[in-house]
Each structure stands twice: as structure tokens, then as C-alpha cells.
Write a protein that holds these residues in place. Structure first.
Motif, mmCIF file in Angstrom:
data_model
loop_
_atom_site.group_PDB
_atom_site.id
_atom_site.type_symbol
_atom_site.label_atom_id
_atom_site.label_comp_id
_atom_site.label_asym_id
_atom_site.label_seq_id
_atom_site.Cartn_x
_atom_site.Cartn_y
_atom_site.Cartn_z
ATOM 1 N N ARG A 3 0.797 -1.025 -0.059
ATOM 2 C CA ARG A 3 0.044 -0.047 0.071
ATOM 3 C C ARG A 3 1.036 1.321 -0.108
ATOM 4 N NH1 ARG A 3 -4.578 -2.103 -1.598
ATOM 5 N NH2 ARG A 3 -5.637 -3.248 -0.104
ATOM 6 N N LYS A 4 0.332 2.092 -0.460
ATOM 7 C CA LYS A 4 0.951 3.599 -0.470
ATOM 8 C C LYS A 4 1.982 3.616 -1.387
ATOM 9 C CE LYS A 4 -0.697 4.918 3.941
ATOM 10 N NZ LYS A 4 -1.145 6.164 4.459
ATOM 11 N N ARG A 5 2.201 2.740 -2.280
ATOM 12 C CA ARG A 5 3.201 2.859 -3.572
ATOM 13 C C ARG A 5 2.461 3.495 -4.782
ATOM 14 N NH1 ARG A 5 6.427 -2.796 -4.798
ATOM 15 N NH2 ARG A 5 8.089 -2.585 -2.978
ATOM 16 N N LEU A 6 3.272 4.228 -5.352
ATOM 17 C CA LEU A 6 2.818 5.000 -6.729
ATOM 18 C C LEU A 6 2.621 4.061 -7.613
ATOM 19 C CD1 LEU A 6 1.888 7.620 -8.051
ATOM 20 C CD2 LEU A 6 4.355 8.038 -8.718
ATOM 21 N N VAL A 7 3.664 3.002 -7.770
ATOM 22 C CA VAL A 7 3.849 2.034 -8.913
ATOM 23 C C VAL A 7 3.705 0.834 -8.092
ATOM 24 C CG1 VAL A 7 5.124 1.250 -10.743
ATOM 25 C CG2 VAL A 7 4.643 3.699 -10.449
#
Length: 70
Positions: A3-7
Motif C-alpha cells: 500500500r501507498k506505493r505510486l507504482v
């Protein structure tokens, strides 16, 4: 799932999987990671997957986070 990754992940196609694996293994170990998945035609480091293909990925700029410039 991260979670909270852009990619979530990126796949690069390369012509020579073994040469690429050696490059990314050294890079990963230098940055405190390891090759996390290995199969006959692919491997991954974190969210970066490398696959063998006659038509390699072109025109990609990747930047890796490191604790310092060295």
C-alpha cells in the motif's frame, strides 16, 4: 500488496537474462535488497520484474533510492 506505493510493479524486457540478473543482483545487494523471485525466463527485485525477450524495452529512465550518493 504494498500500500501507498505510486507504482506496483514495472516489467523490463531484456535480450540476455543472465547478464541482466548479474547486474541487478549487484545493484540490489548494494541497496539492501535481494532477487525475490526467479524463474526460467524472469526474475524480480522488489517491484521491478525483468523478463527475457527478443524485443527489449527501450527508452526507460529508472532511478533507485539509495541511502547516500556513494
Amino acid at each position: 500488496m504494498h500500500r501507498k506505493r505510486l507504482v506496483d510493479h514495472i516489467t523490463l524486457r531484456v535480450r540476455n537474462l543472465e547478464k541482466s540478473k548479474e547486474f541487478y543482483r549487484v545493484l540490489a545487494e548494494t541497496l539492501g535488497h535481494t532477487i525475490s523471485q526467479e524463474e526460467a525466463d524472469r526474475f524480480s527485485v522488489d517491484g521491478l520484474m525483468i523478463t527475457e525477450n527478443d524485443q527489449p524495452t527501450q527508452s526507460v529512465h529508472l532511478s533507485f533510492q539509495a541511502p547516500n550518493p556513494a
